[in-house]
Each structure stands twice: as structure tokens, then as C-alpha cells.
Scaffold this motif. Structure first.
Motif, PDB file in Angstrom:
ATOM      1  N   ALA A 157       0.815  -1.219   0.000  1.00  0.00           N
ATOM      2  CA  ALA A 157       0.000   0.000   0.000  1.00  0.00           C
ATOM      3  C   ALA A 157       0.847   1.267   0.000  1.00  0.00           C
ATOM      4  O   ALA A 157       0.361   2.341  -0.357  1.00  0.00           O
ATOM      5  N   LEU A 158       2.112   1.160   0.395  1.00  0.00           N
ATOM      6  CA  LEU A 158       2.993   2.332   0.405  1.00  0.00           C
ATOM      7  C   LEU A 158       3.480   2.706  -0.978  1.00  0.00           C
ATOM      8  O   LEU A 158       3.795   3.873  -1.239  1.00  0.00           O
ATOM      9  N   TYR A 159       3.537   1.735  -1.895  1.00  0.00           N
ATOM     10  CA  TYR A 159       4.220   1.986  -3.159  1.00  0.00           C
ATOM     11  C   TYR A 159       3.412   1.641  -4.400  1.00  0.00           C
ATOM     12  O   TYR A 159       3.857   1.942  -5.501  1.00  0.00           O
ATOM     13  N   VAL A 160       2.248   0.998  -4.246  1.00  0.00           N
ATOM     14  CA  VAL A 160       1.426   0.699  -5.419  1.00  0.00           C
ATOM     15  C   VAL A 160      -0.004   1.126  -5.136  1.00  0.00           C
ATOM     16  O   VAL A 160      -0.383   1.415  -3.995  1.00  0.00           O
ATOM     17  N   SER A 161      -0.807   1.153  -6.179  1.00  0.00           N
ATOM     18  CA  SER A 161      -2.189   1.620  -6.067  1.00  0.00           C
ATOM     19  C   SER A 161      -3.133   0.447  -5.795  1.00  0.00           C
ATOM     20  O   SER A 161      -2.738  -0.720  -5.911  1.00  0.00           O
ATOM     21  N   PRO A 162      -4.400   0.734  -5.461  1.00  0.00           N
ATOM     22  CA  PRO A 162      -5.373  -0.349  -5.213  1.00  0.00           C
ATOM     23  C   PRO A 162      -5.644  -1.241  -6.406  1.00  0.00           C
ATOM     24  O   PRO A 162      -6.345  -2.241  -6.262  1.00  0.00           O
TER      25      PRO A 162
ATOM     26  N   PHE B 250      -4.873  -2.685   3.202  1.00  0.00           N
ATOM     27  CA  PHE B 250      -4.296  -2.069   2.005  1.00  0.00           C
ATOM     28  C   PHE B 250      -4.949  -0.711   1.737  1.00  0.00           C
ATOM     29  O   PHE B 250      -4.253   0.303   1.534  1.00  0.00           O
ATOM     30  N   VAL B 251      -6.275  -0.684   1.729  1.00  0.00           N
ATOM     31  CA  VAL B 251      -6.991   0.555   1.428  1.00  0.00           C
ATOM     32  C   VAL B 251      -6.719   1.614   2.496  1.00  0.00           C
ATOM     33  O   VAL B 251      -6.498   2.798   2.181  1.00  0.00           O
ATOM     34  N   CYS B 252      -6.710   1.218   3.753  1.00  0.00           N
ATOM     35  CA  CYS B 252      -6.473   2.160   4.849  1.00  0.00           C
ATOM     36  C   CYS B 252      -5.089   2.805   4.733  1.00  0.00           C
ATOM     37  O   CYS B 252      -4.941   4.033   4.797  1.00  0.00           O
ATOM     38  N   VAL B 253      -4.056   1.998   4.563  1.00  0.00           N
ATOM     39  CA  VAL B 253      -2.695   2.532   4.460  1.00  0.00           C
ATOM     40  C   VAL B 253      -2.554   3.389   3.208  1.00  0.00           C
ATOM     41  O   VAL B 253      -1.924   4.464   3.251  1.00  0.00           O
ATOM     42  N   TYR B 254      -3.156   2.972   2.108  1.00  0.00           N
ATOM     43  CA  TYR B 254      -3.054   3.736   0.864  1.00  0.00           C
ATOM     44  C   TYR B 254      -3.691   5.110   1.000  1.00  0.00           C
ATOM     45  O   TYR B 254      -3.122   6.124   0.586  1.00  0.00           O
ATOM     46  N   VAL B 255      -4.881   5.166   1.594  1.00  0.00           N
ATOM     47  CA  VAL B 255      -5.582   6.452   1.745  1.00  0.00           C
ATOM     48  C   VAL B 255      -4.795   7.399   2.650  1.00  0.00           C
ATOM     49  O   VAL B 255      -4.654   8.594   2.358  1.00  0.00           O
ATOM     50  N   ILE B 256      -4.261   6.883   3.737  1.00  0.00           N
ATOM     51  CA  ILE B 256      -3.523   7.744   4.677  1.00  0.00           C
ATOM     52  C   ILE B 256      -2.217   8.236   4.061  1.00  0.00           C
ATOM     53  O   ILE B 256      -1.870   9.416   4.169  1.00  0.00           O
TER      54      ILE B 256
ATOM     55  N   ILE C 187       1.125   3.088   8.334  1.00  0.00           N
ATOM     56  CA  ILE C 187       1.593   1.760   8.745  1.00  0.00           C
ATOM     57  C   ILE C 187       1.025   1.401  10.114  1.00  0.00           C
ATOM     58  O   ILE C 187       0.538   0.275  10.330  1.00  0.00           O
ATOM     59  N   LEU C 188       1.068   2.340  11.054  1.00  0.00           N
ATOM     60  CA  LEU C 188       0.560   2.069  12.402  1.00  0.00           C
ATOM     61  C   LEU C 188      -0.942   1.805  12.398  1.00  0.00           C
ATOM     62  O   LEU C 188      -1.413   0.822  12.993  1.00  0.00           O
ATOM     63  N   VAL C 189      -1.690   2.675  11.721  1.00  0.00           N
ATOM     64  CA  VAL C 189      -3.151   2.499  11.679  1.00  0.00           C
ATOM     65  C   VAL C 189      -3.512   1.211  10.944  1.00  0.00           C
ATOM     66  O   VAL C 189      -4.411   0.466  11.370  1.00  0.00           O
ATOM     67  N   GLY C 190      -2.818   0.921   9.848  1.00  0.00           N
ATOM     68  CA  GLY C 190      -3.093  -0.312   9.114  1.00  0.00           C
ATOM     69  C   GLY C 190      -2.805  -1.549   9.933  1.00  0.00           C
ATOM     70  O   GLY C 190      -3.548  -2.537   9.870  1.00  0.00           O
TER      71      GLY C 190
ATOM     72  N   MET D  91       5.084  -5.259  11.048  1.00  0.00           N
ATOM     73  CA  MET D  91       5.066  -3.793  11.136  1.00  0.00           C
ATOM     74  C   MET D  91       6.487  -3.234  11.205  1.00  0.00           C
ATOM     75  O   MET D  91       6.815  -2.246  10.529  1.00  0.00           O
ATOM     76  N   VAL D  92       7.341  -3.859  12.008  1.00  0.00           N
ATOM     77  CA  VAL D  92       8.730  -3.399  12.126  1.00  0.00           C
ATOM     78  C   VAL D  92       9.449  -3.521  10.780  1.00  0.00           C
ATOM     79  O   VAL D  92      10.172  -2.605  10.355  1.00  0.00           O
ATOM     80  N   ILE D  93       9.236  -4.632  10.084  1.00  0.00           N
ATOM     81  CA  ILE D  93       9.850  -4.821   8.765  1.00  0.00           C
ATOM     82  C   ILE D  93       9.380  -3.745   7.795  1.00  0.00           C
ATOM     83  O   ILE D  93      10.167  -3.200   7.007  1.00  0.00           O
ATOM     84  N   THR D  94       8.098  -3.408   7.862  1.00  0.00           N
ATOM     85  CA  THR D  94       7.560  -2.375   6.983  1.00  0.00           C
ATOM     86  C   THR D  94       8.184  -1.024   7.269  1.00  0.00           C
ATOM     87  O   THR D  94       8.519  -0.266   6.344  1.00  0.00           O
TER      88      THR D  94
END
Length: 338
Positions: free
Chosen positions: A135-140, A203-209, A222-225, A257-260
Motif C-alpha cells: 500500500a505504500l508503493y502501489v495503487s489499489p 491495504f486501502v487504509c494505508v493507501y488512503v492515509i 503503517i501504524l493504523v493499518g 510492522m517493524v519490517i515495513t
């Protein structure tokens, strides 16, 4: 601690820039070999005893071949190992992937990598990192690839359960029994549906934020997702009585989460393929600078303007832009006077 990380980041950046081609090929080779080990370890642990040089040779080929070849090699190796259990099941997996790419393959070229990453990383218990990182680097548009990856993950689990349940196959056994077992396993598997729902919502949550204009948007996303992912899994475990080990689940999600966070920290430094945009302003103007990788610009379309400062002078982009604008205004005034 942060200063140590920044120094490490700078050193890795400098090394990666200096040895880009060699470092990238070596990393691809290591990742391909790790993927081969995961596939063989999950599907056929004793199949390559004394023959690991074959996996090394395949990894070397993947290191110098195009990226898509590496992904196809991993997929083909998985199908070969599945065929040792059931040829029909292996053909079914290949047909599922083929049908998927006939439907969605035109949308994004990297779908195969995302699809394979879910069963591979889930085998080493860090599969929850996939929706967070993706979600950080690609679209839905990649969400169908996520769903297909989860389907492949549980299909392989079903094939392994069938292999463990059937110790001997008689000549009179129905040839369709592996496929029937696999279909029943997938249709009755509530955990697969819950995983699909959790991954898609995350995926959607992290992408929107991260797309929002928030300070530290990716970190917050990342935290919220992660919290959303855990919430969906825990509620599903309570409502559907899935009997998941909550301690193990929590540990896997936290590690993911840590890896992300680590990937997000290093990604901007080591990524030279994306377009970079810089914006700054003064009292009168906004300035926009776009840096495009060389391989994306045709030679005939590329225009390079070099501004060389005098010796001993420091180079300031804002000052140079202001000088250029002042010269243009002076020329325009002189033309008007004439």
C-alpha cells in the motif's frame, strides 16, 4: 539511535550508487535462492538433499535474467513440487494463475511478484507485511493480486493437508480426489475469507492515509493499518471461533510492522527508478523541480542545462532560478522599450 540509522542509511546509499548493477544482481540472486529454499522446504523438504547446487544455479540465472524470469522460475518450481503430490493439482494452480492474468494481467506488470510474495512470506510467518508494504508503493489496482496470492497460499496448504492425509494411493482411487479435496478445503475455509478481508481493508487504509497530505503520512498509515489488521483478525477469531493463537498472531503482526518501517526508511534512499518532485517557494514565486530517471527519457527528448558556479562559490538552486527570472524580465522590458 536515529543518528546511527542515518549514518548506516547514507553508507548503504553510497555503496548502492557506486555498485548499482552488481549489488542489484546479487540481491536478486539471494532473493531467488531464498524463494527456492522456501518452496522446496514447504512442499518437498527431502527432494533436494545433496542437490542444492541446482537451486544455486537457478538463483544465479535469476540474478542476471529479467525480473519476470525470476518470478516465473519460482512459480514453475512450486508447480513441479506440487506435481509430485498431484499432477492435477499442479495443473489447477497453473490454470488459476493463467486465468487471473488473462483477466487482470494488463493492469500492472508487478502483479506476479506481489502474488507470489504472500505464500512465500507467509511460509516464514511474515506475510502480514505484504499489504502494509504494498500500500505504500502501489495503487489499489493491485488488490486482485493480493486476493490471488492469498488463494494460492491456502491452495498450497490444502495440497499439503491432502498429502499428509493420503499415505498411499491405490490403482482404483478416483483421479479427481485431489481436486475434490482441494475445492472442499477452499470452500469451507473461513480463515481464508477473513484473511482476504483483513488484507484488503489494511491495504486501502494505508493507501488512503499515505496519499493524504499529512505530515508523516506513511508512518501513520503503517501504524493504523497494523491496528486495523489486528482488529479484524481478533474480531473474526471471536465471532467465527477460528481458534487462532492470539500470541503468535500478535507477534507476527508486530514483526511485520517493524519490517515495513525498515523498508519505508530505506526505500527513498535506494530507489532510483521513480520520478522525484521538489517544491519550494519565496515571497513571489513557487518553484517546482522534477527529476526523471535517464532510462525513462528518450535521447532526442532530453535537454540538459548545466549551471556551473565559479570556483569557491556555493551553488544555490533558488538563487540561480531568481537570476534567470530577473534576466528574462530585463530582456522583456528592453524589448518593450524598443
Amino acid at each position: 539511535m536515529m543518528m546511527t540509522l542515518l549514518v548506516l542509511k547514507s553508507r548503504i546509499k553510497n555503496f548502492y550508487e557506486k555498485h548499482y548493477r552488481i549489488a542489484r544482481s546479487f540481491l536478486r540472486m539471494c532473493l531467488a535462492f531464498a524463494a527456492f529454499l522456501i518452496v522446496t522446504g514447504e512442499l518437498n523438504p527431502d527432494g533436494y538433499e545433496g542437490s542444492y547446487w541446482l537451486l544455486v544455479l537457478g538463483a544465479v540465472v535469476c540474478g542476471v535474467a529479467p525480473d519476470i524470469i525470476s518470478a516465473l522460475c519460482v512459480l514453475l518450481l512450486a508447480c513441479v513440487e506440487i506435481s509430485q503430490i498431484s499432477l492435477l493439482a499442479a495443473v489447477t494452480v497453473l490454470l488459476l494463475v493463467l486465468v487471473y492474468f488473462l483477466l487482470f494481467g494488463r493492469l500492472e506488470k508487478r502483479q506476479l511478484f506481489l502474488m507470489l510474495s504472500i505464500p512465500l512470506l507467509s511460509a516464514i510467518h511474515i506475510g502480514y507485511a505484504v499489504p502494509l508494504v504494498a500500500a505504500l508503493y502501489v495503487s489499489p489496482v493491485m488488490i486482485p493480486a493480493v486476493l490471488m496470492g492469498i488463494l494460492l497460499q491456502f491452495a498450497m496448504r490444502g495440497i499439503l493437508e491432502y498429502s499428509a492425509a493420503v499415505t498411499a494411493v491405490s490403482d482404483t482411487e478416483n483421479i479427481l480426489s485431489p481436486l475434490q479435496y482441494l475445492m472442499d478445503y477452499l470452500l469451507r475455509n473461513q480463515l481464508m475469507v477473513v484473511t482476504m478481508l483483513a488484507f484488503c481493508l489494511t491495504f486501502v487504509c494505508v493507501y488512503v492515509i499515505r496519499r493524504g497530505k499529512y505530515k508523516y503520512g506513511p508512518q501513520i498509515g503503517i501504524l493504523v493499518g497494523t491496528l486495523l489488521l489486528m482488529t479484524v483478525e481478533l474480531l473474526s477469531n471471536i465471532i467465527l471461533e477460528l481458534n487462532m493463537d492470539l500470541a503468535v498472531l500478535t507477534l507476527q503482526v508486530v514483526i511485520s510492522m517493524v519490517i515495513t518501517y525498515v523498508i519505508q526508511f530505506f526505500h527513498i534512499t535506494l530507489d532510483y527508478h521513480g520520478t522525484r518532485k521538489l517544491q519550494f517557494e519565496d515571497d513571489e514565486y513557487y518553484y517546482y523541480v522534477t527529476a526523471v530517471p535517464k532510462f525513462k527519457v528518450a535521447v532526442v527528448d532530453k535537454t540538459v542545462t548545466r549551471i556551473v558556479p565559479d570556483e569557491g562559490d556555493s551553488f544555490d538552486l533558488k538563487e540561480e532560478l531568481e537570476k534567470a527570472l530577473e534576466e528574462e524580465e530585463a530582456e522583456a522590458e528592453s524589448e518593450n522599450e524598443m
